[in-house]
Design an enzyme around this catalytic site. Structure first.
Site, short mmCIF file in Angstrom:
data_model
loop_
_atom_site.label_atom_id
_atom_site.label_comp_id
_atom_site.label_asym_id
_atom_site.label_seq_id
_atom_site.Cartn_x
_atom_site.Cartn_y
_atom_site.Cartn_z
N CYS A 66 -5.34 10.59 2.06
CA CYS A 66 -4.00 10.00 2.26
C CYS A 66 -3.17 10.24 1.18
O CYS A 66 -3.33 10.63 0.00
CB CYS A 66 -4.09 9.02 3.09
SG CYS A 66 -4.65 7.28 2.26
N ASN A 82 -4.36 6.14 -0.91
CA ASN A 82 -5.77 5.86 -0.89
C ASN A 82 -6.00 4.20 -0.76
O ASN A 82 -6.98 3.81 -1.34
CB ASN A 82 -6.45 6.24 -2.04
CG ASN A 82 -7.94 6.47 -1.91
OD1 ASN A 82 -8.72 6.30 -2.83
ND2 ASN A 82 -8.38 6.38 -0.77
N CYS A 99 -4.64 2.71 2.61
CA CYS A 99 -4.76 2.18 3.78
C CYS A 99 -5.23 3.36 4.61
O CYS A 99 -6.69 3.05 5.00
CB CYS A 99 -3.33 2.35 4.39
SG CYS A 99 -2.34 1.02 3.51
N ARG A 100 -5.14 4.38 4.82
CA ARG A 100 -5.65 5.06 5.90
C ARG A 100 -6.99 5.82 5.69
O ARG A 100 -8.05 5.83 6.21
CB ARG A 100 -4.75 6.25 6.33
CG ARG A 100 -3.59 5.98 7.12
CD ARG A 100 -2.48 6.74 7.14
NE ARG A 100 -1.77 7.00 5.91
CZ ARG A 100 -0.99 8.25 5.54
NH1 ARG A 100 -0.52 8.99 6.59
NH2 ARG A 100 -0.53 8.16 4.42
N SER A 101 -7.15 6.39 4.43
CA SER A 101 -8.31 6.99 3.84
C SER A 101 -9.47 6.32 3.49
O SER A 101 -10.64 6.38 3.81
CB SER A 101 -8.15 8.32 2.89
OG SER A 101 -7.62 7.77 1.58
N ASP A 144 1.34 6.66 8.67
CA ASP A 144 1.15 5.78 7.63
C ASP A 144 1.81 4.32 8.21
O ASP A 144 2.69 4.11 8.47
CB ASP A 144 2.17 6.16 6.40
CG ASP A 144 2.05 5.56 5.14
OD1 ASP A 144 1.61 4.28 5.18
OD2 ASP A 144 2.69 5.94 4.37
P1 4NP Z 1 -1.92 5.24 2.65
O1 4NP Z 1 -0.69 4.19 2.75
O2 4NP Z 1 -1.42 6.66 2.16
O3 4NP Z 1 -2.33 5.06 4.02
O4 4NP Z 1 -2.72 4.78 1.44
C1 4NP Z 1 0.27 4.16 1.84
C2 4NP Z 1 -0.05 3.18 0.79
C3 4NP Z 1 0.85 3.09 -0.38
C4 4NP Z 1 2.21 3.80 -0.50
C5 4NP Z 1 2.47 4.69 0.77
C6 4NP Z 1 1.49 4.72 1.67
N1 4NP Z 1 3.12 3.67 -1.32
O5 4NP Z 1 4.09 4.25 -1.10
O6 4NP Z 1 2.68 2.83 -2.41
#
Ligand code: 4NP
Length: 154
Positions: free
Chosen positions: A7, A10, A12-14, A123
């Site tokens: 994702c 790294n 939340c989703r992955s 997201d």
């Molecule tokens: P992820 O979510 O891609 O599912 O881990 C996010 C976590 C952090 C950020 C964006 C999306 N960020 O902008 O810091």
């Protein structure tokens, strides 16, 4: 067999997909034969544990994400993993740009591959609790189908 979920951050989703697939492989008796990992296209959160909201939502469904630490995906991962699954189309585009010519990994959009109601995992980072529940709903369903595919490939 090695599977990598990717994702953006790294956190939340992955990591959620990694924790869910690992548990489902354990339940299917396949944990020793299939390696699961996750990474982000960005490196801002490298070394951090998953977002507490992801950890909490996952724990309520029996998945422990606490030992995971964020890492950034690298070009070398395309020869380390057999299957690299992107959470959204933007992640897929970034991965395509990083993919070395002739690398062994197959690259795909996670939900599109497993014919879900949506083809992207939204997201949840800027959302409330409901966003994290939706991530789990989508990931659990797709991982059930992924386990069936992996069984067939062993
Ligand atoms: P992820 O979510 O891609 O599912 O881990 C996010 C976590 C952090 C950020 C964006 C999306 N960020 O902008 O810091």
């Amino acid at each position: 067999m090695r599977v990598l979920f990717v994702c953006l951050g790294n956190i939340c989703r992955s990591p959620t997909a990694e924790g869910v697939l690992r548990q489902k492989l354990r339940d299917a008796g396949l944990a020793k034969r299939i390696e699961v990992a996750s990474a982000g296209t960005g490196g801002w959160h490298a070394g951090e544990a998953p977002d507490v909201r992801s950890q909490r939502a996952a724990k309520r469904r029996g998945y422990d994400l606490s030992a995971q630490r964020a890492q950034q995906v690298s070009a070398a991962d395309f020869n380390r993993y057999d299957l690299i699954l992107a959470m959204d189309k933007s992640n897929l585009r970034d991965l395509s740009a990083l993919q070395p010519a002739g690398a062994k990994a197959e690259l795909d959009l996670f939900l599109r591959r497993y014919a879900a109601v949506k083809d992207e995992v939204p997201d949840p980072y800027y959302d409330g609790e409901q966003g994290f529940e939706e991530v789990l709903d989508l990931v659990e369903r797709a991982c059930d189908l992924l386990v069936i595919e992996l069984k067939g490939r062993l």
